[in-house]
Every structure is written in C-alpha cells, then in structure tokens.
Design a protein around this motif. Structure first.
Motif, short mmCIF file in Angstrom:
data_model
loop_
_atom_site.label_atom_id
_atom_site.label_comp_id
_atom_site.label_asym_id
_atom_site.label_seq_id
_atom_site.Cartn_x
_atom_site.Cartn_y
_atom_site.Cartn_z
N ILE A 180 -9.12 -13.81 -7.04
CA ILE A 180 -8.49 -12.49 -7.14
C ILE A 180 -7.05 -12.57 -6.65
N ARG A 181 -6.16 -11.95 -7.41
CA ARG A 181 -4.78 -11.78 -6.96
C ARG A 181 -4.32 -10.36 -7.32
N TRP A 182 -3.23 -9.93 -6.68
CA TRP A 182 -2.74 -8.56 -6.85
C TRP A 182 -1.36 -8.55 -7.48
N GLU A 183 -1.11 -7.55 -8.31
CA GLU A 183 0.21 -7.33 -8.89
C GLU A 183 0.63 -5.89 -8.60
N THR A 184 1.75 -5.73 -7.89
CA THR A 184 2.24 -4.40 -7.54
C THR A 184 3.66 -4.48 -7.01
N GLU A 189 -0.31 -6.38 2.45
CA GLU A 189 -1.04 -7.58 2.84
C GLU A 189 -2.37 -7.63 2.10
N VAL A 190 -2.90 -8.85 1.96
CA VAL A 190 -4.17 -9.05 1.25
C VAL A 190 -5.14 -9.78 2.17
N THR A 191 -6.34 -9.28 2.25
CA THR A 191 -7.42 -9.98 2.95
C THR A 191 -8.56 -10.19 1.97
N TYR A 208 -6.42 -4.61 -0.38
CA TYR A 208 -4.96 -4.50 -0.29
C TYR A 208 -4.64 -3.54 0.84
N ILE A 209 -3.79 -3.99 1.79
CA ILE A 209 -3.52 -3.25 3.02
C ILE A 209 -2.04 -2.89 3.08
N LEU A 210 -1.77 -1.63 3.39
CA LEU A 210 -0.38 -1.19 3.57
C LEU A 210 -0.35 0.06 4.44
N VAL A 211 0.86 0.52 4.73
CA VAL A 211 1.04 1.76 5.48
C VAL A 211 1.19 2.90 4.47
N PRO A 212 0.24 3.82 4.38
CA PRO A 212 0.36 4.94 3.43
C PRO A 212 1.60 5.77 3.76
N LEU A 221 -1.54 -0.26 -8.28
CA LEU A 221 -2.03 -1.56 -7.81
C LEU A 221 -2.90 -2.15 -8.92
N THR A 222 -2.62 -3.39 -9.29
CA THR A 222 -3.39 -4.06 -10.33
C THR A 222 -4.09 -5.28 -9.75
#
Length: 400
Positions: A180-184, A189-191, A208-212, A221-222
């Motif tokens: 799995i990978r993310w595109e955005t 951060e990714v765990t 997928y982790i971030l500050v809202p 987020l893909t």
C-alpha cells in the motif's frame, strides 16, 4: 583389455542406456489463483526399445508424507482420491480410454483452493526399468480485497494541533500480501501493519496521519494497492470541521458625512456552516438606525460622526465562535475619486515614459562604445608604429 572387461563395457554402453533412458518431464513450478484452473504437466519420455508402463500415480507431499491424488492403470482404469474427485481430472482423453495411452498424464485442477498449494509427484511404474518420477511445486495465490475509509466519521480541527489518523486503507486476505502507498498533496505520516491470518493469507492495514485543519478540508487522499502486477486505487475526500474564519467587509475608508445607507458584511468560512451571526460595537452600542439581516449590517440614512467605532461580528457554528472586526472612521468630505479614464491615461503615460527611457539608455550606451573604439585607435602603441621622418639638419650632421 581381457574378455571379461570387454563384456562389462559392452553391457554398460549398449544395454543400460536402453533400460535407463526414460525421463519424466514436468514444469519447474506452476501457480494459479484461488478458484481458477491450472494444469500440472507430466510427460513420460520412453526409451528405445520402449519399456512397459504399468501404472502412473500422482501424489501430494504433505509434511514429508505422500498422499495419493490420482492413479491411471492400464488394467484398472483411472481413479481419483475422494478429496479431489470433483476437481481433478486427467487432461489427455487417451488416458481414460479402455486401452489407455499413458505417455501424457497431465492433470487439471479446477476450483483451485489455498490448501492445494504443495509439491506434487508424478511417478511412473515401468517394467523392467522400475520407477521414474519427478516433482512440481504448485503455488496458490489469493487476490486480496481492498477497502478505504475515513478513520472516524467526524474530523475536527483543534487548536492543540494533535496528529490523528484520518483515513485507513486495507488490503485483506491476500497471498502474498499486497503493498500500500498513498498519493496526496497533503503532508502527513503513514503507519502500516501486516497480519497473518489463520488460513495463511495476509491482511495489510495502512493509516494516513495528519493534523486536521481548515487547509486540509476537501483534500483528496488516494490509496494505491499493488498485488503482483495488478494495481487498485481508491480515494476519499477529507471532511474537516472547523470554527469560523471571520472577516468584515464593506468599509472602504470613505465614509463621509451625509453619505447614505452604508453597510458592513460579515464573511465567514466555516464547516459546518455558521448558524448564528451577532454584531456589536466595542465600548459602544449598535446605532439605532442599524438594520441587521443575518451577516449584513446596514446603517440607514445619512452618515454621522455617531457611526464611528470598532464593529465586531461574532460567527458561531457547532464547533465554536470566532470574531472579525473593522475600525470605522467618519470623514467630513468624500475622498477624491479617480475616474477610470484618468487611470488608463496615467498608465499609458507611464508606459510611454518607460519606452522613451529605454531608447535613451540604448543610444547613450552605443555612443559610449563608439568613443571607446575611437580612443583605442589613437593609442600610443599605434603612434609608435608610424615611421619617423628626420629633419635635413639631422641628416647633415650624420654625414659629418
């Protein structure tokens, strides 16, 4: 060489190759997906003269023990063990005839199962050569199911700036495990975690982790899941709730005495939408001629000095309340206004002046270069190279 040695050599070179020249041809390995169909090839290469095939036995190697799968016998016919009876057949119809031909005993697995993964043995029993066998490794793949979702139904931007999982992507029950990978565009951060299931498949979960924040609202987020050479994508759009971001528009710095019907507008960017607008004046009260409708405050009638002050708009949604303000000053006379035509004329004059200045600079540069070239032609080195003419007095003195 004595006669005994000669006969041993003759038997070794002539008789043995005829008996031991048989081979069993199989693929090095085969693979298939659960539910699909796969052929396990087995072909007997006979010798010349050929040996007699007494029986062909397919076996599965389980923890070092051989388990029968299917048997083809010239006299007894074909039989398949009960666990495989509905899913394993000999591909070559000649094997199933009354007078079978057993050189090609390829078997076909239908509705492949994960438990079918193993090493398979194809064994030929011949006379007088004995047994010949070979093996093939069958690998069974399981295509994973993918799922993507927001980690929580409601994401709220907080002043604490705490990082939180906002989206989860899962590649479930695959073998081998997917990646799995993310595109955005949103930094984060990714765990990832990988689990082995009881049936031998794997589940991979990635968060997928971030500050809202207000800036991340409506960002996409893909999740890109790769399995063998297959690629699957899924996307979610972030729905971040946040307090109103408020500003007050309408005051242009030209509120002069007796100007009619001025107004202020409260602009708020909020999610969810603002449910309540409230107007107030710092260290004062809302003028009596004020008319308030939602986010617009209109001051009816002529402008007076009484309208001066700091106007504040409080905007409230379910997350919280934020404010915006503007300082209003009243002037005696209206500020001079520049007509649109005058503005265009000024811009045209400035452009013309710029062009003229450019031409002037270019002419000056060319003149300076020309002068430098002339001065270089009159240099001392050039003068010294010219011939020196002697006066008549000097010539006479030389002769004396």
């Amino acid at each position: 060489m004595d006669s005994t040695g000669f006969w041993i050599f003759l038997i070794t070179t002539c008789v043995i190759p005829g008996i031991n020249g048989q081979t069993v041809e199989m693929d090095d390995g085969k693979s298939g997906y659960v539910g699909s169909k796969v052929d396990l090839r087995c072909r007997f290469i006979n010798s010349s003269p050929p040996v007699k095939i007494s029986q062909v036995t397919w076996q599965k190697l389980v923890n070092g023990t051989k388990q029968n799968v299917a048997i083809a016998n010239p006299s007894l016919g074909v039989s398949v063990a009960p666990p495989y009876r509905d899913r394993v057949t000999f591909k070559n119809a000649a094997v199933r005839r009354r007078m079978p031909t057993l050189e090609d005993t390829t078997i076909t697995f239908s509705s492949l199962r994960l438990s079918d993964e193993s090493t398979y043995i194809c064994e030929y029993t011949t006379f007088p050569a004995g047994n010949r066998e070979n093996t093939v490794n069958l690998t069974v793949y399981v295509r994973p199911t993918t799922q993507m979702s927001l980690s929580t139904p409601t994401l709220v931007a907080r002043s604490s700036n705490l990082k939180t999982p906002v989206a989860t992507c899962i590649s479930a029950n695959g073998k081998p495990p997917g990646t799995i990978r993310w595109e955005t565009r949103v930094p984060g951060e990714v765990t990832s975690r990988e689990y082995r299931n009881s049936d031998g498949t794997f589940t991979v979960q990635s968060d997928y982790i971030l500050v809202p924040s207000r800036e991340t609202h409506k960002e996409t987020l893909t999740c890109v899941t790769s399995y063998n050479e297959e690629v699957f994508t899924d996307s979610v759009t972030l729905d971040i709730q946040y307090e109103p971001d408020v500003s007050v528009d309408g005051y242009d710095g030209n509120w002069y005495l007796n100007r009619e019907n001025v107004q202020l507008s409260c602009q708020a960017d909020a999610n969810p939408a603002v449910s309540l607008y409230q107007w107030r004046v710092i260290n004062g009260t809302i003028p009596s001629n004020a008319e308030i409708r939602d986010n617009v405050l209109t001051l009816r009638g002529p402008v007076t000095y009484d309208l001066q002050g700091t106007y504040v708009c409080d905007a409230t949604n379910s997350i919280g309340t934020r404010s915006g303000s503007v300082e209003v000053s009243i002037i005696e006379k209206p500020l001079p206004q520049i007509a649109t035509g005058d503005v265009i004329s000024v811009i045209a004059l400035l452009l013309a002046a710029g062009v003229l200045m450019g031409i002037t600079i270019t002419v000056l540069v060319l003149k300076i270069r020309s002068r430098k070239d002339d001065s270089s032609n009159d240099s001392p080195s050039r003068k010294l190279s010219q011939p020196i003419r002697k006066r008549p007095d000097d010539i006479q003195t030389a002769h004396l």
